[in-house]
Design a protein around this motif. Structure first.
Motif, PDB file in Angstrom:
ATOM      1  N   LEU A 188      24.571   6.652  59.883  1.00  0.00           N
ATOM      2  CA  LEU A 188      25.233   7.841  60.426  1.00  0.00           C
ATOM      3  C   LEU A 188      26.742   7.647  60.559  1.00  0.00           C
ATOM      4  O   LEU A 188      27.472   8.618  60.804  1.00  0.00           O
ATOM      5  CB  LEU A 188      24.661   8.183  61.804  1.00  0.00           C
ATOM      6  CG  LEU A 188      23.176   8.519  61.878  1.00  0.00           C
ATOM      7  CD1 LEU A 188      22.754   8.721  63.329  1.00  0.00           C
ATOM      8  CD2 LEU A 188      22.862   9.762  61.052  1.00  0.00           C
TER       9      LEU A 188
ATOM     10  N   CYS B 200      19.184  13.815  64.539  1.00  0.00           N
ATOM     11  CA  CYS B 200      19.321  12.846  65.636  1.00  0.00           C
ATOM     12  C   CYS B 200      18.204  12.933  66.669  1.00  0.00           C
ATOM     13  O   CYS B 200      18.299  12.314  67.726  1.00  0.00           O
ATOM     14  CB  CYS B 200      20.666  13.055  66.339  1.00  0.00           C
ATOM     15  SG  CYS B 200      20.793  14.642  67.205  1.00  0.00           S
TER      16      CYS B 200
ATOM     17  N   ILE C  73      25.108  14.615  61.650  1.00  0.00           N
ATOM     18  CA  ILE C  73      24.508  13.733  62.658  1.00  0.00           C
ATOM     19  C   ILE C  73      23.596  14.525  63.584  1.00  0.00           C
ATOM     20  O   ILE C  73      22.465  14.120  63.868  1.00  0.00           O
ATOM     21  CB  ILE C  73      25.604  13.008  63.451  1.00  0.00           C
ATOM     22  CG1 ILE C  73      26.285  11.957  62.564  1.00  0.00           C
ATOM     23  CG2 ILE C  73      25.025  12.350  64.709  1.00  0.00           C
ATOM     24  CD1 ILE C  73      27.509  11.317  63.183  1.00  0.00           C
TER      25      ILE C  73
END
Length: 201
Positions: free
Chosen positions: A48, A60, A56
């Motif tokens: 990332l 996530c 991201i």
């Protein structure tokens, strides 16, 4: 490449009396700075590390440190830009048309957004999002989640966000969150929100 704390686009005292100077100093310099530092630590050495914050956030869900701090970084970075000492009033142009199409008129939108912010249990955010095609929608999310995360909130691109964590308002408003929400409308930078709308639809 590490993320950096963005500078405020105005002085800490510029949003007085709606948002007080001390809150702005702590909120930006301590809270947002903390999210930025912890996000960089959480992604260091991972795949990332060189991705955009939007990428991201879309990937996530299983990593709490990335989710919480990435959300905190992104949400606050948007938050500062959608306020201005010359803000307030109502939107115009294509954004106003989209709001009217979704909610009938600005006052109904304002009430809907204010209710989303005031009734968010605990900490979180209220959002105005835009979907592909230009339709807008109000929603709220818990903690530092936001609609860019899969299955959270509106599912569109956030163009206006209001932080309803207590650290955002408690020094001035204490438990009077609705007063803080109402004051936010006095400083909304509708030009910036409109720019985000036009770029996202």
């Amino acid at each position: 490449m590490a993320f950096e704390l963005p500078a405020l686009p105005y002085a800490h005292n510029a949003l007085e009396p709606n948002i007080d100077t001390q809150t702005m100093e702590i909120h930006h310099g301590k809270h947002h700075n903390g999210y930025t530092t912890k996000l960089n630590a959480a992604i260091a050495g991972t795949d990332l590390e060189n991705k955009s914050i939007e990428d991201i956030l879309a990937n996530c869900a299983d990593t709490p440190a990335v989710r919480n701090n990435g959300g905190g970084f992104y949400n606050h970075s948007l938050f500062w830009t959608v306020m201005s000492p010359n803000g307030g009033g109502e939107p115009s142009g294509a954004l106003a048309e989209a709001i009217n199409a979704a909610y009938g008129d600005f006052e109904t939108f304002k009430n809907t957004f204010s209710n989303a912010a005031a009734t968010r249990f605990g900490s979180g955010w209220a959002w105005l999002c835009v979907h592909a095609g230009g339709a807008v929608e109000v929603c709220s999310t818990p903690n530092q989640d936001n609609p860019l995360m899969n299955g959270i909130g509106c599912g569109g691109t956030p163009i206006l966000g209001l932080d309803v964590w207590e650290h955002a308002y408690y020094l001035k408003y204490q438990n009077r969150r609705p007063d803080y929400v109402n004051a936010f409308f006095n400083v909304i930078n509708w030009d910036e929100v409109s720019n985000r709308y036009n770029a996202s639809k």
